[in-house]
Design an enzyme around this catalytic site. Structure first.
Site, PDB file in Angstrom:
ATOM      1  N   ARG A  15       0.854  -0.813   0.255  1.00 11.79           N
ATOM      2  CA  ARG A  15      -0.108  -0.132  -0.037  1.00 11.79           C
ATOM      3  C   ARG A  15       0.535   1.103   0.329  1.00 11.79           C
ATOM      4  O   ARG A  15       2.151   1.089   0.848  1.00 11.79           O
ATOM      5  CB  ARG A  15      -1.008  -0.129   1.407  1.00 11.79           C
ATOM      6  N   LYS A  75       1.690   1.010   7.157  1.00  8.90           N
ATOM      7  CA  LYS A  75       1.850   0.206   8.444  1.00  8.90           C
ATOM      8  C   LYS A  75       3.604   1.123   9.278  1.00  8.90           C
ATOM      9  O   LYS A  75       4.122   2.374   9.377  1.00  8.90           O
ATOM     10  CB  LYS A  75       3.270  -1.031   8.150  1.00  8.90           C
ATOM     11  N   TYR A  94      -0.571   3.763  10.684  1.00 10.29           N
ATOM     12  CA  TYR A  94      -1.167   2.829  11.896  1.00 10.29           C
ATOM     13  C   TYR A  94       0.017   2.613  12.847  1.00 10.29           C
ATOM     14  O   TYR A  94       1.404   2.657  12.326  1.00 10.29           O
ATOM     15  CB  TYR A  94      -1.211   1.287  10.714  1.00 10.29           C
ATOM     16  N   HIS A  96      -0.228   1.008  16.235  1.00 16.45           N
ATOM     17  CA  HIS A  96      -0.778  -0.203  16.767  1.00 16.45           C
ATOM     18  C   HIS A  96       0.845  -0.835  17.955  1.00 16.45           C
ATOM     19  O   HIS A  96       1.333  -1.797  18.716  1.00 16.45           O
ATOM     20  CB  HIS A  96      -1.004  -2.004  15.768  1.00 16.45           C
ATOM     21  N   GLU A 118      -5.108   4.123  14.226  1.00 24.20           N
ATOM     22  CA  GLU A 118      -5.919   3.061  14.718  1.00 24.20           C
ATOM     23  C   GLU A 118      -6.882   3.683  16.507  1.00 24.20           C
ATOM     24  O   GLU A 118      -7.885   3.403  16.295  1.00 24.20           O
ATOM     25  CB  GLU A 118      -5.759   1.521  14.958  1.00 24.20           C
ATOM     26  N   ASP A 270      -2.765  -7.526  15.621  1.00 29.36           N
ATOM     27  CA  ASP A 270      -1.728  -6.621  15.300  1.00 29.36           C
ATOM     28  C   ASP A 270      -2.070  -5.535  16.764  1.00 29.36           C
ATOM     29  O   ASP A 270      -1.205  -5.181  16.752  1.00 29.36           O
ATOM     30  CB  ASP A 270      -2.529  -5.047  14.134  1.00 29.36           C
TER      31      ASP A 270
HETATM   32  N1  LIG Z   1      -4.160  -8.555  10.630  1.00 31.50           N
HETATM   33  C1  LIG Z   1      -4.931  -6.906  10.091  1.00 31.50           C
HETATM   34  O1  LIG Z   1      -4.771  -6.990   8.944  1.00 31.50           O
HETATM   35  C2  LIG Z   1      -6.018  -6.217  10.233  1.00 31.50           C
HETATM   36  C3  LIG Z   1      -7.126  -5.177   9.638  1.00 31.50           C
HETATM   37  C4  LIG Z   1      -7.501  -4.658  10.136  1.00 31.50           C
HETATM   38  C5  LIG Z   1      -7.804  -4.445  11.392  1.00 31.50           C
HETATM   39  N2  LIG Z   1      -6.759  -5.760  11.736  1.00 31.50           N
HETATM   40  C6  LIG Z   1      -7.848  -5.992  13.312  1.00 31.50           C
HETATM   41  O2  LIG Z   1      -8.551  -6.340  13.692  1.00 31.50           O
HETATM   42  C7  LIG Z   1      -9.520  -6.508  15.485  1.00 31.50           C
HETATM   43  C8  LIG Z   1     -10.456  -6.041  15.145  1.00 31.50           C
HETATM   44  O3  LIG Z   1     -11.041  -4.478  14.305  1.00 31.50           O
HETATM   45  P1  LIG Z   1     -12.760  -3.964  14.166  1.00 31.50           P
HETATM   46  O4  LIG Z   1     -12.524  -2.779  13.465  1.00 31.50           O
HETATM   47  O5  LIG Z   1     -13.194  -5.013  13.744  1.00 31.50           O
HETATM   48  O6  LIG Z   1     -12.543  -3.721  16.005  1.00 31.50           O
HETATM   49  P2  LIG Z   1     -14.117  -2.866  15.912  1.00 31.50           P
HETATM   50  O7  LIG Z   1     -13.709  -2.200  17.378  1.00 31.50           O
HETATM   51  O8  LIG Z   1     -14.729  -2.133  15.396  1.00 31.50           O
HETATM   52  O9  LIG Z   1     -14.677  -4.946  16.457  1.00 31.50           O
HETATM   53  C9  LIG Z   1     -14.135  -4.978  18.127  1.00 31.50           C
HETATM   54  C10 LIG Z   1     -15.257  -6.090  18.403  1.00 31.50           C
HETATM   55  O10 LIG Z   1     -14.651  -6.531  19.702  1.00 31.50           O
HETATM   56  C11 LIG Z   1     -15.313  -6.997  20.472  1.00 31.50           C
HETATM   57  N3  LIG Z   1     -14.792  -7.607  21.570  1.00 31.50           N
HETATM   58  C12 LIG Z   1     -14.029  -6.707  22.920  1.00 31.50           C
HETATM   59  N4  LIG Z   1     -13.814  -7.499  23.505  1.00 31.50           N
HETATM   60  C13 LIG Z   1     -14.487  -9.447  23.797  1.00 31.50           C
HETATM   61  C14 LIG Z   1     -14.861 -10.164  23.905  1.00 31.50           C
HETATM   62  N5  LIG Z   1     -13.330 -10.068  25.187  1.00 31.50           N
HETATM   63  N6  LIG Z   1     -15.625 -11.077  23.420  1.00 31.50           N
HETATM   64  C15 LIG Z   1     -15.623 -11.014  21.829  1.00 31.50           C
HETATM   65  N7  LIG Z   1     -15.721  -9.538  21.949  1.00 31.50           N
HETATM   66  C16 LIG Z   1     -15.798  -8.487  21.912  1.00 31.50           C
HETATM   67  C17 LIG Z   1     -16.190  -5.607  20.543  1.00 31.50           C
HETATM   68  O11 LIG Z   1     -17.155  -5.317  21.741  1.00 31.50           O
HETATM   69  C18 LIG Z   1     -16.703  -4.795  19.165  1.00 31.50           C
HETATM   70  O12 LIG Z   1     -17.590  -5.090  18.823  1.00 31.50           O
HETATM   71  C19 LIG Z   1      -8.335  -5.204  15.788  1.00 31.50           C
HETATM   72  O13 LIG Z   1      -7.723  -5.499  16.215  1.00 31.50           O
HETATM   73  C20 LIG Z   1      -7.649  -4.369  14.465  1.00 31.50           C
HETATM   74  O14 LIG Z   1      -6.504  -3.684  14.387  1.00 31.50           O
HETATM   75  C21 LIG Z   1      -6.608  -6.670  11.971  1.00 31.50           C
END
Ligand SMILES: NC(=O)c1ccc[n+]([C@@H]2O[C@H](COP(=O)([O-])OP(=O)(O)OC[C@H]3O[C@@H](n4cnc5c(N)ncnc54)[C@H](O)[C@@H]3O)[C@@H](O)[C@H]2O)c1
Length: 375
Positions: A15, A75, A94, A96, A118, A270
Site C-alpha cells: 500500500r 504501517k 498505523y 499498534h 487506529e 496487530d
Molecule cells: N491483521 C490485519 O491485517 C488487520 C487489519 C484490520 C484490522 N485488524 C484488527 O482487527 C481487530 C478488530 O478490528 P475492528 O475494526 O473490527 O474493531 P471493532 O471495534 O469494530 O470490533 C471489535 C469488536 O470486538 C468486541 N469485543 C471486545 N472484546 C471482546 C471479547 N472479549 N469477546 C468478544 N468480543 C469482544 C467489541 O465489542 C467489538 O464489537 C483490531 O485489532 C484491528 O486492529 C487487523
C-alpha cells in the site's frame, strides 16, 4: 506544510499512504508533497501520476524524511524509519503500539509527534481510520480461512459451503465489529453455517438485524465459546478493546477441544493476537501449526490487495491529512477531539493511556506533552 510519503518497507506491504487525488488536494491547498520514487508502484500508481498533480519525486527515504515536516505512512515504522524521525516531525500512520514496547520506546526517544490511525475516533466513538482496513481484512479472513481448510494446505479438507446432501462447514467469528461483520457476510455468501460472538449486546442486536436471521449471534462468555469449539472448522478472531492489547478469547488448553486441522484466523494479531497461541506471520509464510490446529496470523492482511486497500485507506485518511497540513498539529487536535485521541506519542512521552499500560510506561496528558512541541 511539507508532506512526505515514503515507500512502505514492511514485508509484503504494497500500500501507499497518499494517492494522486490526495496530492491534488494538498497542492491545491498550498502545500508541498514529496513522494519517494516508486512509492505507489505496489498499488499500480506510477511516479508520473503524482508529478501530474504537483508532487516532487525524491530518490530515497532519507530525502523524504529530510525534507518533510509531516510523514504519512501506512504501517508502523520499521527500525530504520524510527531512526530517521526527529522532534520536528509529525508521523501519521498505523502504529499498534500496545503490542510493541520496543517501537513505543523508539518513537518516544525520537521526540516526534506520532498519531495512530487506529485510535482516532469519530463523533460517535467509532474508528474511522481503522474501519476501511477492517472491512478489507474481514473479507480476506474468510477467504484465507476457506483456502487454508483445503487438505493440500494442511486443513481439514472441508468446503465452506458444503454441497446438496453434505453439510456446510461451521464458521465461528469472535468479535462482531467491522472485521467480524465483514468476515461473517463473506462466510454467509459462501453458504457456511455462521455464528458470531461478541460481548456488546447492542452490537449483537445490530448484527442480528443485519444478518436477517441467517447467522446466529451469541454472547461471548468463556463457556459459550468453549461449548462451540468442538463443532467449528474455522474460527475468525476479531476482537478489539480500543488501543489496548487484545484479550485472549481462546487459550492453548482450549485448542484440545477443537477438531484436528481446524483453522484459526487471528485478525487481531496487530494488537497482540486474541488466541493465546498466536504470533505474527507474513503473506509469504502465513500459517503455522500448534497442537494440530492451523494458525493464520498475518498482521497486514489488507497489504495483499493494495489496489483496493490503498484507495479505501486514503479515502478515509485524506481529510485528516489535509486538516493537519492546513492548521498544524496543535490546532488540528484542538479542533478535533477524535483526532486528539490519535496522538499516542509526543515530545518523548506516551500520551495514550491504554498503550502506556500495555507497554509498562507512564502516560502523560496529551495537551501537556504537545505544549512542549514547537508550533
Ligand atoms: N491483521 C490485519 O491485517 C488487520 C487489519 C484490520 C484490522 N485488524 C484488527 O482487527 C481487530 C478488530 O478490528 P475492528 O475494526 O473490527 O474493531 P471493532 O471495534 O469494530 O470490533 C471489535 C469488536 O470486538 C468486541 N469485543 C471486545 N472484546 C471482546 C471479547 N472479549 N469477546 C468478544 N468480543 C469482544 C467489541 O465489542 C467489538 O464489537 C483490531 O485489532 C484491528 O486492529 C487487523
Amino acid at each position: 506544510m511539507k508532506i512526505g510519503v515514503p515507500t512502505e518497507i514492511k514485508k509484503d506491504e504494497y500500500r501507499v499512504a497518499l494517492t494522486p487525488a490526495g496530492t491534488r488536494e494538498l497542492v491545491d491547498a498550498g502545500h508541498e508533497v514529496y513522494v519517494q520514487k516508486g512509492a505507489g508502484e505496489g498499488s499500480a500508481i506510477i511516479d508520473d501520476a503524482y508529478v501530474a498533480q504537483g508532487a516532487t519525486i525524491l530518490p530515497d527515504a532519507d530525502a523524504v524524511f529530510g525534507e518533510a515536516q509531516m510523514i504519512v505512512k501506512v504501517k508502523e515504522p520499521q527500525p530504520v524509519e524510527v531512526a530517521r524521525l526527529e522532534p520536528r516531525h509529525t508521523l501519521f500512520t498505523y502504529l499498534h503500539l500496545a503490542a510493541d514496547a520496543e517501537l513505543t520506546q523508539g518513537l518516544a526517544k525520537s521526540g516526534a509527534t506520532c498519531i495512530a490511525y487506529e485510535t482516532v475516533e469519530d463523533s460517535k466513538g467509532r474508528l474511522p481510520l481503522l474501519a476501511p482496513m477492517s472491512e478489507v481484512a474481514g473479507k480476506i479472513a474468510t477467504q484465507a480461512g476457506a483456502f487454508m481448510l483445503e487438505k493440500p494446505l494442511g486443513g481439514r479438507g472441508i468446503l465452506l459451503g458444503g454441497v446438496p446432501g453434505v453439510a456446510a462447514a461451521n464458521v465461528m467469528v469472535i468479535g462482531g465489529g467491522v472485521v467480524g461483520m465483514n468476515a461473517a457476510f463473506i462466510a454467509l455468501g459462501m453458504e457456511a453455517s455462521v455464528s458470531v460472538y461478541d460481548r456488546n449486546i447492542d452490537r449483537l442486536r445490530e448484527l442480528d438485524i443485519a444478518f436477517g436471521g441467517r447467522a446466529d449471534t451469541l454472547f461471548a462468555s468463556t463457556l459459550s465459546i468453549e461449548e462451540m469449539l468442538p463443532e467449528v472448522d474455522l474460527v475468525i478472531g476479531a476482537v478489539l478493546v480500543h488501543g489496548a492489547k487484545a484479550p485472549h478469547v481462546i487459550t492453548r488448553e482450549q485448542l484440545s477441544l477443537m477438531k484436528r486441522q481446524a483453522v484459526l484466523v487471528d485478525v487481531s494479531i496487530d494488537q497482540g493476537g486474541c488466541f493465546e497461541t498466536s504470533r505474527p506471520t507474513t503473506h509469504t509464510d502465513p500459517t503455522y501449526e500448534v497442537d494440530g490446529i492451523t494458525h493464520y496470523c498475518v498482521a497486514n492482511m489488507p497489504g495483499a490487495v493494495p489496489i483496493t486497500s490503498t484507495y479505501a485507506l486514503t479515502n478515509a485518511t485524506m481529510p485528516y491529512v489535509v486538516h493537519l497540513a492546513n492548521v498544524g498539529v496543535h490546532k488540528a487536535v484542538a479542533q478535533n477531539a477524535g483526532l486528539k485521541l490519535g496522538v499516542n506519542v509526543a515530545a518523548g512521552e506516551v500520551t495514550y493511556a491504554p498503550v502506556a499500560d500495555a507497554v509498562g510506561m507512564q502516560s502523560v496528558d496529551v495537551d501537556k506533552a504537545l505544549s512542549a512541541v514547537p508550533a
